[in-house]
Design a protein around this motif. Sequence first.
Motif, PDB file in Angstrom:
ATOM      1  N   GLN A  12       0.780  -1.177   0.000  1.00 49.29           N
ATOM      2  CA  GLN A  12      -0.094  -0.010  -0.175  1.00 49.29           C
ATOM      3  C   GLN A  12       0.980   1.414   0.027  1.00 49.29           C
ATOM      4  O   GLN A  12       0.242   2.290  -0.481  1.00 49.29           O
ATOM      5  N   ALA A  13       1.960   1.116   0.550  1.00 44.76           N
ATOM      6  CA  ALA A  13       3.012   2.275   0.553  1.00 44.76           C
ATOM      7  C   ALA A  13       3.422   2.547  -1.023  1.00 44.76           C
ATOM      8  O   ALA A  13       3.496   3.910  -1.233  1.00 44.76           O
ATOM      9  N   THR A  14       3.670   1.534  -1.670  1.00 43.58           N
ATOM     10  CA  THR A  14       3.817   1.727  -3.179  1.00 43.58           C
ATOM     11  C   THR A  14       2.439   2.420  -4.031  1.00 43.58           C
ATOM     12  O   THR A  14       2.782   3.417  -4.786  1.00 43.58           O
ATOM     13  N   ALA A  15       1.461   2.069  -3.639  1.00 41.14           N
ATOM     14  CA  ALA A  15       0.141   2.753  -4.083  1.00 41.14           C
ATOM     15  C   ALA A  15       0.092   3.957  -3.533  1.00 41.14           C
ATOM     16  O   ALA A  15      -0.380   5.083  -4.357  1.00 41.14           O
ATOM     17  N   ALA A  16       0.375   4.238  -2.475  1.00 46.95           N
ATOM     18  CA  ALA A  16       0.350   5.619  -1.800  1.00 46.95           C
ATOM     19  C   ALA A  16       1.239   6.674  -2.471  1.00 46.95           C
ATOM     20  O   ALA A  16       0.879   7.624  -2.804  1.00 46.95           O
ATOM     21  N   PHE A  17       2.294   6.053  -2.869  1.00 44.69           N
ATOM     22  CA  PHE A  17       3.157   6.947  -3.638  1.00 44.69           C
ATOM     23  C   PHE A  17       2.961   7.429  -4.807  1.00 44.69           C
ATOM     24  O   PHE A  17       2.948   8.633  -5.418  1.00 44.69           O
ATOM     25  N   VAL A  67     -10.989  -8.353   5.706  1.00 50.72           N
ATOM     26  CA  VAL A  67     -10.054  -6.997   5.418  1.00 50.72           C
ATOM     27  C   VAL A  67      -9.265  -6.907   4.149  1.00 50.72           C
ATOM     28  O   VAL A  67      -9.014  -6.035   3.325  1.00 50.72           O
ATOM     29  N   LEU A  68      -8.632  -8.077   3.938  1.00 47.92           N
ATOM     30  CA  LEU A  68      -7.629  -8.153   2.968  1.00 47.92           C
ATOM     31  C   LEU A  68      -8.393  -8.036   1.338  1.00 47.92           C
ATOM     32  O   LEU A  68      -8.018  -7.564   0.565  1.00 47.92           O
ATOM     33  N   ARG A  69      -9.508  -8.540   1.192  1.00 48.76           N
ATOM     34  CA  ARG A  69     -10.403  -8.802   0.310  1.00 48.76           C
ATOM     35  C   ARG A  69     -10.809  -7.205  -0.227  1.00 48.76           C
ATOM     36  O   ARG A  69     -10.770  -6.836  -1.229  1.00 48.76           O
ATOM     37  N   THR A  70     -11.225  -6.666   0.960  1.00 50.61           N
ATOM     38  CA  THR A  70     -11.634  -5.373   0.889  1.00 50.61           C
ATOM     39  C   THR A  70     -10.628  -4.289   0.179  1.00 50.61           C
ATOM     40  O   THR A  70     -10.994  -3.706  -0.737  1.00 50.61           O
ATOM     41  N   ILE A  71      -9.332  -4.458   0.697  1.00 51.60           N
ATOM     42  CA  ILE A  71      -8.307  -3.938   0.194  1.00 51.60           C
ATOM     43  C   ILE A  71      -7.932  -4.109  -1.311  1.00 51.60           C
ATOM     44  O   ILE A  71      -7.757  -3.177  -2.094  1.00 51.60           O
ATOM     45  N   ARG A  72      -8.094  -5.400  -1.451  1.00 49.64           N
ATOM     46  CA  ARG A  72      -7.857  -5.882  -3.056  1.00 49.64           C
ATOM     47  C   ARG A  72      -8.620  -5.355  -3.940  1.00 49.64           C
ATOM     48  O   ARG A  72      -8.435  -4.837  -4.928  1.00 49.64           O
ATOM     49  N   LEU A  73     -10.072  -5.455  -3.693  1.00 45.44           N
ATOM     50  CA  LEU A  73     -10.858  -5.006  -4.360  1.00 45.44           C
ATOM     51  C   LEU A  73     -10.831  -3.479  -4.692  1.00 45.44           C
ATOM     52  O   LEU A  73     -11.352  -2.749  -5.710  1.00 45.44           O
ATOM     53  N   SER A  74     -10.456  -2.689  -3.395  1.00 45.15           N
ATOM     54  CA  SER A  74     -10.542  -1.091  -3.602  1.00 45.15           C
ATOM     55  C   SER A  74      -9.261  -0.775  -4.667  1.00 45.15           C
ATOM     56  O   SER A  74      -9.545  -0.006  -5.300  1.00 45.15           O
ATOM     57  N   ASN A  75      -8.224  -1.579  -4.463  1.00 40.99           N
ATOM     58  CA  ASN A  75      -7.257  -1.149  -5.283  1.00 40.99           C
ATOM     59  C   ASN A  75      -7.584  -1.367  -6.854  1.00 40.99           C
ATOM     60  O   ASN A  75      -7.250  -0.653  -7.726  1.00 40.99           O
ATOM     61  N   THR A  77     -10.872  -1.018  -8.128  1.00 45.28           N
ATOM     62  CA  THR A  77     -11.764  -0.072  -8.343  1.00 45.28           C
ATOM     63  C   THR A  77     -11.024   1.159  -8.683  1.00 45.28           C
ATOM     64  O   THR A  77     -11.545   1.678  -9.594  1.00 45.28           O
ATOM     65  N   GLU A  78      -9.954   1.329  -8.069  1.00 39.00           N
ATOM     66  CA  GLU A  78      -9.052   2.615  -8.426  1.00 39.00           C
ATOM     67  C   GLU A  78      -8.640   2.801  -9.633  1.00 39.00           C
ATOM     68  O   GLU A  78      -8.449   3.586 -10.168  1.00 39.00           O
ATOM     69  N   ALA A  79      -8.096   1.406 -10.022  1.00 37.76           N
ATOM     70  CA  ALA A  79      -7.600   1.214 -11.422  1.00 37.76           C
ATOM     71  C   ALA A  79      -8.552   1.556 -12.366  1.00 37.76           C
ATOM     72  O   ALA A  79      -8.327   2.169 -13.302  1.00 37.76           O
ATOM     73  N   ALA A  80      -9.706   1.116 -12.122  1.00 37.88           N
ATOM     74  CA  ALA A  80     -10.951   1.320 -12.930  1.00 37.88           C
ATOM     75  C   ALA A  80     -11.283   2.798 -13.274  1.00 37.88           C
ATOM     76  O   ALA A  80     -11.263   3.385 -14.347  1.00 37.88           O
ATOM     77  N   ILE A  81     -11.093   3.548 -12.018  1.00 39.10           N
ATOM     78  CA  ILE A  81     -11.424   4.858 -12.244  1.00 39.10           C
ATOM     79  C   ILE A  81     -10.349   5.654 -13.003  1.00 39.10           C
ATOM     80  O   ILE A  81     -10.733   6.452 -13.683  1.00 39.10           O
ATOM     81  N   VAL A 174      -0.216   0.615 -11.755  1.00 38.55           N
ATOM     82  CA  VAL A 174       0.200   0.569 -10.290  1.00 38.55           C
ATOM     83  C   VAL A 174      -1.025  -0.084  -9.430  1.00 38.55           C
ATOM     84  O   VAL A 174      -0.654  -1.024  -8.734  1.00 38.55           O
ATOM     85  N   PHE A 175      -2.273   0.312  -9.540  1.00 42.60           N
ATOM     86  CA  PHE A 175      -3.208  -0.182  -8.713  1.00 42.60           C
ATOM     87  C   PHE A 175      -3.637  -1.384  -9.167  1.00 42.60           C
ATOM     88  O   PHE A 175      -4.099  -2.383  -8.434  1.00 42.60           O
ATOM     89  N   LEU A 176      -3.719  -1.800 -10.453  1.00 39.10           N
ATOM     90  CA  LEU A 176      -3.927  -3.046 -10.817  1.00 39.10           C
ATOM     91  C   LEU A 176      -2.844  -4.111 -10.324  1.00 39.10           C
ATOM     92  O   LEU A 176      -3.159  -5.286  -9.725  1.00 39.10           O
ATOM     93  N   ALA A 177      -1.539  -3.793 -10.229  1.00 40.08           N
ATOM     94  CA  ALA A 177      -0.337  -4.549  -9.561  1.00 40.08           C
ATOM     95  C   ALA A 177      -0.765  -4.644  -8.040  1.00 40.08           C
ATOM     96  O   ALA A 177      -0.469  -5.877  -7.462  1.00 40.08           O
ATOM     97  N   ALA A 178      -1.044  -3.538  -7.545  1.00 47.25           N
ATOM     98  CA  ALA A 178      -1.369  -3.596  -5.763  1.00 47.25           C
ATOM     99  C   ALA A 178      -2.590  -4.917  -5.593  1.00 47.25           C
ATOM    100  O   ALA A 178      -2.286  -5.230  -4.635  1.00 47.25           O
ATOM    101  N   GLY A 179      -3.511  -4.530  -6.227  1.00 44.05           N
ATOM    102  CA  GLY A 179      -4.646  -5.638  -6.167  1.00 44.05           C
ATOM    103  C   GLY A 179      -4.262  -7.166  -6.331  1.00 44.05           C
ATOM    104  O   GLY A 179      -4.482  -7.982  -5.505  1.00 44.05           O
ATOM    105  N   LEU A 180      -3.314  -7.230  -7.258  1.00 38.97           N
ATOM    106  CA  LEU A 180      -2.814  -8.685  -7.398  1.00 38.97           C
ATOM    107  C   LEU A 180      -1.849  -8.925  -6.483  1.00 38.97           C
ATOM    108  O   LEU A 180      -1.727  -9.990  -5.928  1.00 38.97           O
ATOM    109  N   ALA A 181      -1.067  -8.045  -5.826  1.00 39.96           N
ATOM    110  CA  ALA A 181       0.056  -8.433  -4.768  1.00 39.96           C
ATOM    111  C   ALA A 181      -0.710  -8.680  -3.564  1.00 39.96           C
ATOM    112  O   ALA A 181      -0.461  -9.649  -2.657  1.00 39.96           O
TER     113      ALA A 181
END
Length: 410
Positions: A12-17, A67-75, A77-81, A174-181
């Motif tokens: 998530q730090a990578t995504a935050a960057f 919790v982890l599924r929520t974070i994964r789906l959020s990442n 969704t951000e990629a789609a935006i 970046v956010f597609l990769a974060a979700g996969l990670a």
Amino acid sequence: MSRNFLILISIQATAAFFAVVTSFTISASLFHATGSAMVMALTVFFQVAPRIYLSFFGGLIVDRIDVLRTIRLSNWTEAAISIGTVVGLLAGAPITLIFWTFIVGKALVASVKSVALQASVKHLVDEGDYRRASGLTTGVQNFAVAAGPFAGLALFSYVGEEHLWLVFAMDTLVFLAAGLAVAGINGAETERALARLRFRDLRVGLAHIKQRPQLRLLVGFFAAQNFFNGICAGLIPFLLLSLQDGRPGYFAITNSAMSVAAVAGAFLAASLSLPKRQMVTIAGATLLAAIAGRLVVGLDHLPWLIATGLAFRSLILPFGSVVNQAIWLSDTPRQIVGRVLGTRRALAQGTYPIAVLIGGILAGPVVASNLNEVLFLFILCGMGEILSAGYLYWRSFRKDRIESVIADST
């Protein structure tokens, strides 16, 4: 500390960057396009309002879904935006409309994702490590975003306003990769507290806070602090860009200095191991020091002075934030942590977006001719913060004994 938790915050730090990269790009672009203090304030408002006011529902979703599924789906969704933003830029839609849509979409996702990240500490970390985990999370993320403004400056200068879509194309990847990670984190599924999603369960978080005077005191205090902070926060991007005639270099340097200072403060706060009453005392002292940083910013419109005040404030604030987070995690059962943290955010930060708009309205008529009047707002807000901090100190040590709800290991 849990290996899965360390992996999660690194991802998530990578995504935050890259979130900082896009935020910097948007601020610089809108300033060049409009030069309006109100537009800049509205941009900050759209960044924070949905994330704060919808935290009630974010907490409910976190308690219902892993919790982890929520974070994964959020990442994802951000990629789609971001994909939608690329399409809008290539189609030639109005840049203000495109960026505000992007910001609101990201903020809606953050109303769930940010609560999930906070709740992950409760699910993945032992109780004795809550303060260290909270400090480490803040430190790692700020370390990642310290370089974000410089990367944003470099990208903005390289691609130019005609090819901004490239920045958001990179954001998509970046956010597609974060979700996969996050999906690759094995053996860390967290328990679900709710069998189904019911809106009446929103009351659980509010009831938990109402029954505890110490938590009510913290909510009221941070509501006041966030009001004064919001008035200034909406003005900072405009102020920093105005001082250099719209050139984003100083804006990038100041933001990076603030992030580096926040990294140092977070890691230092996480490394301290003191009795809980001493930690609360230190948190109070550092809060007053942070207010001093606010007052320094209002002294003059010298770039180095403003940068120093903002960086010093960023260095000090993590001490209070880490102790505050430890208090809430120690006093909240795991089964309702999402709803409690979501309710806390909506109540304690609900004043922030309103204050951002107030700051933009107050600054609009005068900022073009006299920045000193804008700086005076920083002085007034600092005085307001002093009054609310004094009230917190009196109540916490003389009446409610707020340190009583902190675990002895904190």
